[in-house]
Scaffold this motif. Structure first.
Motif, mmCIF file in Angstrom:
data_model
loop_
_atom_site.group_PDB
_atom_site.id
_atom_site.type_symbol
_atom_site.label_atom_id
_atom_site.label_comp_id
_atom_site.label_asym_id
_atom_site.label_seq_id
_atom_site.Cartn_x
_atom_site.Cartn_y
_atom_site.Cartn_z
ATOM 1 N N ARG A 136 -16.453 -21.072 -1.360
ATOM 2 C CA ARG A 136 -17.718 -20.688 -1.996
ATOM 3 C C ARG A 136 -18.198 -19.348 -1.443
ATOM 4 N N ASP A 137 -17.266 -18.410 -1.397
ATOM 5 C CA ASP A 137 -17.539 -17.109 -0.797
ATOM 6 C C ASP A 137 -16.866 -16.031 -1.649
ATOM 7 N N ALA A 138 -17.679 -15.241 -2.346
ATOM 8 C CA ALA A 138 -17.149 -14.226 -3.257
ATOM 9 C C ALA A 138 -16.467 -13.073 -2.538
ATOM 10 N N SER A 139 -16.676 -12.951 -1.235
ATOM 11 C CA SER A 139 -16.082 -11.819 -0.519
ATOM 12 C C SER A 139 -14.551 -11.882 -0.510
ATOM 13 N N TRP A 140 -13.995 -13.061 -0.800
ATOM 14 C CA TRP A 140 -12.532 -13.160 -0.894
ATOM 15 C C TRP A 140 -12.007 -12.246 -2.003
ATOM 16 N N PHE A 141 -12.770 -12.099 -3.069
ATOM 17 C CA PHE A 141 -12.368 -11.186 -4.133
ATOM 18 C C PHE A 141 -12.370 -9.745 -3.629
ATOM 19 N N GLU A 142 -13.346 -9.413 -2.829
ATOM 20 C CA GLU A 142 -13.434 -8.052 -2.316
ATOM 21 C C GLU A 142 -12.284 -7.756 -1.352
ATOM 22 N N GLU A 143 -11.944 -8.725 -0.521
ATOM 23 C CA GLU A 143 -10.808 -8.546 0.394
ATOM 24 C C GLU A 143 -9.508 -8.419 -0.391
ATOM 25 N N ALA A 144 -9.343 -9.261 -1.400
ATOM 26 C CA ALA A 144 -8.139 -9.197 -2.225
ATOM 27 C C ALA A 144 -8.086 -7.889 -3.005
ATOM 28 N N GLY A 145 -9.258 -7.398 -3.422
ATOM 29 C CA GLY A 145 -9.306 -6.122 -4.121
ATOM 30 C C GLY A 145 -8.870 -4.966 -3.240
ATOM 31 N N ALA A 146 -9.265 -5.018 -1.978
ATOM 32 C CA ALA A 146 -8.842 -3.974 -1.038
ATOM 33 C C ALA A 146 -7.329 -4.016 -0.833
ATOM 34 N N ALA A 147 -6.786 -5.236 -0.780
ATOM 35 C CA ALA A 147 -5.336 -5.385 -0.637
ATOM 36 C C ALA A 147 -4.612 -4.878 -1.884
ATOM 37 N N ALA A 148 -5.174 -5.151 -3.056
ATOM 38 C CA ALA A 148 -4.565 -4.685 -4.300
ATOM 39 C C ALA A 148 -4.597 -3.158 -4.384
ATOM 40 N N ARG A 149 -5.698 -2.564 -3.952
ATOM 41 C CA ARG A 149 -5.812 -1.102 -3.947
ATOM 42 C C ARG A 149 -4.728 -0.482 -3.065
ATOM 43 N N ALA A 150 -4.569 -1.046 -1.874
ATOM 44 C CA ALA A 150 -3.550 -0.537 -0.943
ATOM 45 C C ALA A 150 -2.147 -0.747 -1.501
ATOM 46 N N LEU A 151 -1.939 -1.856 -2.156
ATOM 47 C CA LEU A 151 -0.634 -2.165 -2.738
ATOM 48 C C LEU A 151 -0.266 -1.137 -3.811
ATOM 49 N N VAL A 152 -1.216 -0.807 -4.659
ATOM 50 C CA VAL A 152 -0.958 0.161 -5.719
ATOM 51 C C VAL A 152 -0.705 1.550 -5.124
ATOM 52 N N ARG A 153 -1.500 1.926 -4.143
ATOM 53 C CA ARG A 153 -1.333 3.247 -3.534
ATOM 54 C C ARG A 153 0.032 3.401 -2.874
ATOM 55 N N ALA A 154 0.545 2.310 -2.316
ATOM 56 C CA ALA A 154 1.815 2.387 -1.600
ATOM 57 C C ALA A 154 3.022 2.214 -2.503
ATOM 58 N N HIS A 155 2.797 1.821 -3.736
ATOM 59 C CA HIS A 155 3.927 1.524 -4.626
ATOM 60 C C HIS A 155 4.593 2.825 -5.088
ATOM 61 N N PRO A 156 5.934 2.838 -5.133
ATOM 62 C CA PRO A 156 6.628 4.057 -5.545
ATOM 63 C C PRO A 156 6.395 4.401 -7.016
ATOM 64 N N ARG A 157 6.486 5.701 -7.267
ATOM 65 C CA ARG A 157 6.338 6.201 -8.635
ATOM 66 C C ARG A 157 7.709 6.345 -9.284
ATOM 67 N N GLN A 158 7.694 6.455 -10.614
ATOM 68 C CA GLN A 158 8.932 6.697 -11.355
ATOM 69 C C GLN A 158 9.454 8.094 -11.013
ATOM 70 N N GLU A 159 10.764 8.206 -11.020
ATOM 71 C CA GLU A 159 11.363 9.532 -10.805
ATOM 72 C C GLU A 159 11.102 10.383 -12.033
ATOM 73 N N SER A 160 10.760 11.636 -11.817
ATOM 74 C CA SER A 160 10.504 12.530 -12.929
ATOM 75 C C SER A 160 11.808 12.929 -13.592
ATOM 76 N N ALA A 161 11.693 13.411 -14.803
ATOM 77 C CA ALA A 161 12.907 13.821 -15.534
ATOM 78 C C ALA A 161 13.625 14.939 -14.806
ATOM 79 N N SER A 162 12.858 15.852 -14.188
ATOM 80 C CA SER A 162 13.483 16.961 -13.486
ATOM 81 C C SER A 162 14.230 16.487 -12.253
ATOM 82 N N ALA A 163 13.670 15.466 -11.587
ATOM 83 C CA ALA A 163 14.324 14.956 -10.385
ATOM 84 C C ALA A 163 15.622 14.266 -10.743
ATOM 85 N N VAL A 164 15.628 13.571 -11.880
ATOM 86 C CA VAL A 164 16.827 12.860 -12.307
ATOM 87 C C VAL A 164 17.915 13.853 -12.664
ATOM 88 N N SER A 165 17.527 14.938 -13.342
ATOM 89 C CA SER A 165 18.502 15.935 -13.740
ATOM 90 C C SER A 165 18.918 16.797 -12.543
#
Length: 233
Positions: A204-233
């Motif tokens: 019964r504590d909404a702060s769990w959403f805020e903690e999970a949101g912080a973890a999700a933010r960090a997860l997205v920031r750390a996730h690799p990006r797609q290789e660009s077309a120039s890098a592939v070529s």
């Protein structure tokens, strides 16, 4: 050559009969459409009443009698629209499916910043919802938990479809933002989201959403990006 008077009278009567029959068909069609509208309104009213009861009290504690009373209909009318309580439970979740997905997509779209902030905004909005006195968690997860012994139940399938639809939508957004393996990233975020739903309800504590949101933010920031077309070529 003019028709005899009797023939003209017969023609006039025939025309009047056709007009009368046409008006009767129009009235019956209008009555049929009106009945269809009333039936749809009645069904929607029943689903709305059931939704309030099922979400507030759980499906196991709510009887069909209680739903009929809440909707202001007879049990005969209730069973005219729904063959069983199972059908009504499925309709309850089905009615929540698109509105919930649309709401989350709206939170994502309205947030400023990159994908990391947009994902975190979903958790922030859910934290606000979880602080409302009538908040009872995720209706899809709660219903699935109550029906854990019935994996083939239509409501369980609707719950699975809803979660999969969220992951598919989010993966599309992440792919458009240039992330590699967007489907995997979307599933990881969904795991955080459902974990926050459960923990917030248990504690019964909404702060769990805020903690999970912080973890999700960090997860997205750390996730690799797609290789660009120039890098592939």
């Amino acid at each position: 050559m003019q028709k005899p008077p009797n023939a003209r009278v017969q023609d006039k009567r025939a025309q009047e009969k056709r007009a009368h029959d046409a008006r009767g068909q129009d009235r019956r069609a209008q009555d049929g459409r009106a009945q269809d509208i009333r039936a749809k309104d009645t069904r929607a009213n029943i689903v709305q009443a059931a939704s309030k009861l099922f979400y507030g009290e759980g499906i196991g504690r709510v009887s069909m009698d209680a739903v009929a009373e809440k909707a202001g209909v007879t049990k005969r009318t209730l069973y005219y629209h729904f063959d069983s309580k199972d059908d009504l439970v499925a309709a309850y979740l089905d009615a929540r499916d698109q509105p919930n997905l649309t709401q989350m997509a709206g939170w994502f779209a309205a947030a400023e910043g990159g994908a990391d902030e947009k994902v975190a905004a979903i958790f922030t909005a859910l934290a606000r919802s979880a602080r409302h006195p009538k908040w009872k968690g995720c209706g899809f997860l709660r219903t699935t938990a109550e029906l854990a012994a019935l994996p083939g139940h239509p409501a369980v399938k609707i719950g699975a479809r809803h979660k999969a639809a969220f992951a598919t939508w989010l993966a599309g957004e992440l792919e458009g933002a240039g992330f590699a393996t967007p489907a995997a990233l979307a599933r990881q975020i969904l795991l955080l989201l459902d974990g926050a739903f459960s923990a917030s309800l248990v504690h019964r504590d909404a702060s769990w959403f805020e903690e999970a949101g912080a973890a999700a933010r960090a997860l997205v920031r750390a996730h690799p990006r797609q290789e660009s077309a120039s890098a592939v070529s």
